[in-house]
Design an enzyme around this catalytic site. Structure first.
Site, PDB file in Angstrom:
ATOM      1  N   HIS A 190       0.861  -1.181   0.000  1.00 50.32           N
ATOM      2  CA  HIS A 190       0.000   0.000   0.000  1.00 50.32           C
ATOM      3  C   HIS A 190       0.895   1.227   0.000  1.00 50.32           C
ATOM      4  O   HIS A 190       1.731   1.404   0.877  1.00 50.32           O
ATOM      5  CB  HIS A 190      -0.922   0.020   1.217  1.00 50.32           C
ATOM      6  CG  HIS A 190      -1.890   1.177   1.199  1.00 50.32           C
ATOM      7  ND1 HIS A 190      -3.171   1.064   0.690  1.00 50.32           N
ATOM      8  CD2 HIS A 190      -1.753   2.467   1.593  1.00 50.32           C
ATOM      9  CE1 HIS A 190      -3.784   2.228   0.779  1.00 50.32           C
ATOM     10  NE2 HIS A 190      -2.938   3.105   1.324  1.00 50.32           N
ATOM     11  N   CYS A 191       0.703   2.089  -0.998  1.00 48.21           N
ATOM     12  CA  CYS A 191       1.543   3.276  -1.151  1.00 48.21           C
ATOM     13  C   CYS A 191       0.736   4.517  -0.801  1.00 48.21           C
ATOM     14  O   CYS A 191      -0.224   4.847  -1.510  1.00 48.21           O
ATOM     15  CB  CYS A 191       2.074   3.378  -2.582  1.00 48.21           C
ATOM     16  SG  CYS A 191       3.109   4.833  -2.865  1.00 48.21           S
ATOM     17  N   PRO A 192       1.094   5.243   0.273  1.00 45.58           N
ATOM     18  CA  PRO A 192       0.338   6.454   0.618  1.00 45.58           C
ATOM     19  C   PRO A 192       0.492   7.562  -0.410  1.00 45.58           C
ATOM     20  O   PRO A 192      -0.387   8.416  -0.546  1.00 45.58           O
ATOM     21  CB  PRO A 192       0.935   6.862   1.976  1.00 45.58           C
ATOM     22  CG  PRO A 192       2.295   6.249   1.997  1.00 45.58           C
ATOM     23  CD  PRO A 192       2.176   4.968   1.234  1.00 45.58           C
TER      24      PRO A 192
END
Length: 310
Positions: A161-163
């Site tokens: 998961h990439c913010p």
């Protein structure tokens, strides 16, 4: 839970269903579900992710402002300004387009709540066969799917998961994430090269005609752009190399960190690239607009999920 001669286990590892298995109990519901999903734009309502995504856009806009108005427009060389302006702005547009598609594309979310007794009976499993469900979103997990605590969904081939893109990187949007890191790294490298030439030009001209801004303001703007370009280039170049390595090895970052033994038949390097980018090698691999179509935006309310569908 045990019924009809088969077992359903509330675990999160090593599911038996493959990626190509159908999750709906009937073909009609499957087609309607897919049509409904095609008309929705995926968006995660996560505060941290939205702030990071906005910061990404602002930093790219800042870099474009400095390159265009501080370095190129004041230049006396028309062709130098024209060529570099077109190149940098094209890279910036491609980077932001790839970012937007990564953020608004469903990464491969598994339908929620499909682990029902009726659906279990429709699978016609062999006696003693075990399938697995996620106890957090109550879905039957396909092979290589993992649950994301931020998206609150199980994601097929979830890499991480990439913010910065406010989304998971998974089966359906990994291509756009790779393009985002590549175009961002290229635009950052281009900005650093232009900064180097600008400093040389300003020093030679004693900071008199190198910019329309005052020398102190010009120096501050260039220094901030150099720091931004260096940080962005380092981060995105490393991430781009990591993604290509994972695709060629047919292994996600989560699987690598967890040292999971592959229960699937790994693709060859080019097969993995063709699977992610679609089709044989071509210039279309570099195009983040492939498959894009305009949709009529109609807000719909949804329960029990952070995604916003339109």
């Amino acid at each position: 839970m045990q019924s009809s001669g088969h077992r359903l286990r509330d675990v999160e590892h090593h599911p038996l269903l493959t990626e190509n298995d159908n999750y709906d109990s009937s073909s009609s519901s499957s087609s309607s579900s897919e049509a409904d999903a095609a008309d929705r734009v995926w968006f995660i309502r996560d505060g941290c992710g939205m702030v990071c995504a906005i910061m990404t856009w602002l930093l790219v806009v800042y870099a474009d402002f400095v390159v265009t108005f501080v370095m190129l427009l004041p230049s006396q060389d028309f062709w130098y300004s024209m060529i570099n302006g077109v190149i940098f702005n094209c890279l910036a547009v491609l980077a932001l387009s790839s970012h937007l598609r990564t953020m608004l594309t469903d990464p491969g979310a598994v339908p929620k709540g499909n682990a029902t007794k009726e659906y279990m009976e429709s699978l016609q499993l062999k006696p003693g066969e075990v399938i697995y469900k996620c106890p957090k979103c109550c879905c039957i997990k396909p092979e290589r799917a993992h649950h994301c605590s931020i998206c609150k969904r199980c994601i097929r081939k979830m890499d991480h998961h990439c913010p910065w893109v406010n989304n998971c990187v998974g089966e359906k949007n990994q291509r756009f994430f790779v393009l985002f890191t590549m175009y961002t790294a290229l635009s950052s490298a281009h900005a650093l090269i232009l900064c180097g030439f600008q400093f040389i030009s300003c020093v030679r001209g004693q900071w008199t005609e190198c910019s329309d801004f005052s020398p102190p303001v010009t120096v501050i703007l260039l220094i901030f752009l150099c720091l931004e370009g260096l940080l962005f280039f380092t981060f995105t170049a490393v991430m781009f190399g990591t993604q290509i390595h994972s695709i060629c090895n047919d292994e996600t970052e989560i699987e690598r960190l967890k040292s999971e033994k592959p229960t699937w038949e790994r693709r060859l390097r080019w097969e993995g690239m063709k699977s992610v980018f679609g089709g044989p090698p071509s210039l279309l691999w570099m195009n983040p607009f492939v498959g894009f179509r305009f949709r009529q935006l109609q807000a719909r309310s949804r329960r029990g999920g952070p995604e916003f569908s339109v």
